[in-house]
Design a protein around this motif. Structure first.
Motif, short mmCIF file in Angstrom:
data_model
loop_
_atom_site.label_atom_id
_atom_site.label_comp_id
_atom_site.label_asym_id
_atom_site.label_seq_id
_atom_site.Cartn_x
_atom_site.Cartn_y
_atom_site.Cartn_z
N GLU A 55 10.90 -50.95 -104.94
CA GLU A 55 11.96 -50.50 -105.79
C GLU A 55 13.25 -50.09 -105.27
OE1 GLU A 55 11.28 -49.60 -109.81
OE2 GLU A 55 9.18 -49.13 -109.72
N VAL A 56 13.00 -49.14 -104.57
CA VAL A 56 14.27 -48.42 -103.71
C VAL A 56 14.69 -49.45 -102.85
CG1 VAL A 56 14.73 -46.75 -101.86
CG2 VAL A 56 13.17 -46.09 -103.49
N MET A 57 14.38 -50.14 -102.15
CA MET A 57 15.10 -51.47 -101.72
C MET A 57 15.74 -52.25 -102.20
SD MET A 57 14.75 -54.89 -100.67
CE MET A 57 13.01 -55.26 -101.23
N LEU A 58 15.09 -52.79 -103.58
CA LEU A 58 15.78 -53.42 -104.66
C LEU A 58 17.09 -52.79 -105.09
CD1 LEU A 58 12.66 -55.07 -106.55
CD2 LEU A 58 14.43 -56.39 -104.86
N LYS A 59 16.97 -51.61 -105.43
CA LYS A 59 18.02 -50.60 -106.10
C LYS A 59 19.08 -50.89 -104.90
CE LYS A 59 18.83 -46.43 -108.47
NZ LYS A 59 20.49 -46.06 -107.84
N ARG A 60 18.73 -50.48 -103.63
CA ARG A 60 19.69 -50.38 -102.72
C ARG A 60 20.60 -52.01 -102.50
NH1 ARG A 60 16.70 -49.75 -98.17
NH2 ARG A 60 16.72 -51.95 -97.89
N GLU A 61 19.69 -53.10 -102.57
CA GLU A 61 20.16 -54.35 -102.54
C GLU A 61 21.00 -54.65 -103.59
OE1 GLU A 61 20.39 -56.39 -99.76
OE2 GLU A 61 19.35 -54.68 -98.63
N MET A 62 20.55 -54.49 -104.99
CA MET A 62 21.53 -54.64 -106.17
C MET A 62 22.88 -53.81 -106.05
SD MET A 62 20.31 -57.09 -107.85
CE MET A 62 20.86 -56.82 -109.53
N GLU A 63 22.87 -52.75 -105.21
CA GLU A 63 24.13 -51.94 -105.16
C GLU A 63 25.08 -52.40 -104.15
OE1 GLU A 63 22.90 -47.92 -104.94
OE2 GLU A 63 22.29 -47.89 -106.89
N ALA A 64 24.62 -53.33 -103.12
CA ALA A 64 25.46 -53.90 -102.24
C ALA A 64 26.40 -54.90 -102.57
CB ALA A 64 24.51 -54.48 -101.17
N PRO A 65 27.58 -54.98 -102.12
CA PRO A 65 28.34 -56.23 -102.42
C PRO A 65 27.94 -57.47 -102.60
CG PRO A 65 29.31 -54.89 -100.56
CD PRO A 65 27.94 -54.38 -100.79
N GLU A 66 27.18 -57.95 -101.50
CA GLU A 66 26.57 -59.20 -101.49
C GLU A 66 25.00 -59.31 -101.59
OE1 GLU A 66 27.30 -62.58 -101.17
OE2 GLU A 66 29.65 -61.67 -101.97
N PHE A 67 24.38 -59.99 -102.63
CA PHE A 67 23.08 -59.92 -102.88
C PHE A 67 22.60 -61.14 -101.92
CE2 PHE A 67 19.03 -61.26 -105.14
CZ PHE A 67 18.60 -59.97 -105.06
N ASP A 68 21.71 -60.65 -101.14
CA ASP A 68 21.20 -61.82 -100.03
C ASP A 68 19.50 -62.11 -100.38
OD1 ASP A 68 20.07 -63.28 -98.11
OD2 ASP A 68 21.35 -62.35 -96.49
N ARG A 69 19.40 -63.25 -101.22
CA ARG A 69 17.70 -63.32 -101.54
C ARG A 69 16.94 -63.29 -100.37
NH1 ARG A 69 19.76 -67.57 -105.82
NH2 ARG A 69 20.18 -65.93 -107.62
N GLU A 70 17.24 -64.01 -99.35
CA GLU A 70 16.67 -64.29 -98.00
C GLU A 70 16.31 -62.78 -97.47
OE1 GLU A 70 14.60 -66.63 -97.16
OE2 GLU A 70 15.29 -67.54 -98.92
#
Length: 130
Positions: free
Chosen positions: A76-91
């Motif tokens: 969950e923490v990692m997903l929150k961080r990734e969603m806040e990033a300018p680019e969402f990288d699925r891989e």
């Protein structure tokens, strides 16, 4: 499945099985992101249904399975961080989930990818030298 206390869920087709893999869905309509990821973590279906039915049941499940909930929390923490990033990288998200859920397998995959890159670079170097 009805609204639960966790954002992790198993697929409808697994509802009558003994064990199932938990999934998580990531959505952001503004950025047009709607992706479902497997956590690679398996749970007992009947236990999970009970666990997400109430706050008390979830607290008991957390006490009983601290490693599972630690991994889910880290995801969950990692997903929150990734969603806040300018680019969402699925891989990248897939790789990070694997690193959390199954560190040994993640390391094997990472080494294989590194070896493939090194082999490709070596092959390209040899072609240039010819």
């Amino acid at each position: 499945m009805a609204k639960t206390l966790s954002r992790f869920y198993f697929l409808k087709k697994d509802e009558n099985k003994d064990k199932a893999t938990l999934f998580v869905r990531v959505q952001d309509p503004i950025r047009k992101i709607d992706v479902q990821f497997t956590t690679r973590l398996r749970v007992s279906v009947p236990e999970w249904k009970v666990a997400v039915s109430s706050e008390d049941a979830l607290a008991r499940h957390r006490k009983e399975y601290p490693k599972l909930h630690d991994k889910l929390g880290r995801i969950e923490v990692m997903l929150k961080r990734e969603m806040e990033a300018p680019e969402f990288d699925r891989e990248k998200v897939k790789q990070e989930i694997m690193a959390i859920a199954d560190p040994e397998k993640s390391e094997i995959v990472r080494r294989q990818q590194e070896a493939e890159v090194i082999a490709k670079e070596k092959e390209e170097r040899q072609l240039r030298e010819e």
